[in-house]
Enzyme design. Sequence first.
Site, short mmCIF file in Angstrom:
data_model
loop_
_atom_site.label_atom_id
_atom_site.label_comp_id
_atom_site.label_asym_id
_atom_site.label_seq_id
_atom_site.Cartn_x
_atom_site.Cartn_y
_atom_site.Cartn_z
CG LEU A 65 -1.50 -1.40 1.61
CD1 LEU A 65 -2.11 -1.53 2.77
CD2 LEU A 65 -2.55 -1.62 0.45
CG HIS A 66 2.75 3.00 -2.30
ND1 HIS A 66 3.22 3.97 -4.02
CD2 HIS A 66 2.46 1.90 -3.61
CE1 HIS A 66 3.38 3.05 -4.75
NE2 HIS A 66 2.63 2.10 -4.61
CB ALA A 67 -0.65 7.57 -2.08
CG PHE A 103 6.62 1.76 0.27
CD1 PHE A 103 5.85 0.91 0.44
CD2 PHE A 103 6.68 3.01 -0.17
CE1 PHE A 103 5.69 1.23 -1.64
CE2 PHE A 103 6.81 2.86 -1.15
CZ PHE A 103 6.43 2.19 -2.12
#
Lengths: 155, 96
Positions: A65-67, A103
């Site tokens: 999971l990240h943006a 992260f």
Amino acid sequence: MLLEILAPTRIITGVEVENWQEVTKKAGELLLKDELIEEEYITAMINSIKENGPYVVLAQGIAILHARPEDGVKELGMSLITLDPPIEFGHQSNDPVEVALAFGAVDEEKHVEAMSELTTLLMSDNVVEKMHAKEDADKLYQYITEVLNSKEKGE
Amino acid sequence: MLKIYAVCGHGLGSSMMLKINIRKVLKEKSIEGEVDTVSLGESSGLDADIFVTFPDIVDELANRHDREKIVVIDDFSDLEEVREKILGAVDKLNLN
């Protein structure tokens, strides 16, 4: 590098939640607690899955999971939670998710080495089962350390 | 030279891990090629021999690039899958 950006204090085992949004929130809160991200980054991670789909379940049982850096990352860092029960993200073949990593990257470069080590980790034998079986953060961190050290030596 | 882009939503995480394994299977076969990462949005202006991506991204990507050039990977850590699909796509290029 992976071991530096992922601290045992940012690992929780046996997390019980209802859905993938809560998984993302829980993993994001570990980054927030250590002031590695702004709170808005958690929403950005959730929106990213809404926009792009559940492909973030990159391998059997594992979600990454990240943006984007500009979505509120203060410092490079990673968190890890294991899920009990496992949670459906809606992926066509890799559900349900047992291990979720979140992260925040600060740019396109600084996390490259950690991603490379994460790839090594995720390709080790029965990694999901083994990570999921660890009963606390220290044991899980220890396991990751052992896998990375043994690969370094070329075993 | 063979040019491959690994494509994901942000071009930061997923595509980077995919890139590592694509490079691995090319190296096994001593195939020379350049493999880079790119976000879906930024891929629009680029060209390559092969675009590699994930199931949810493929339709959007196919709006921007020839479907024939796109390879879809379900599990990036399954080297068998990456090997079969990437080498298959490379073979197809060589036939053309």
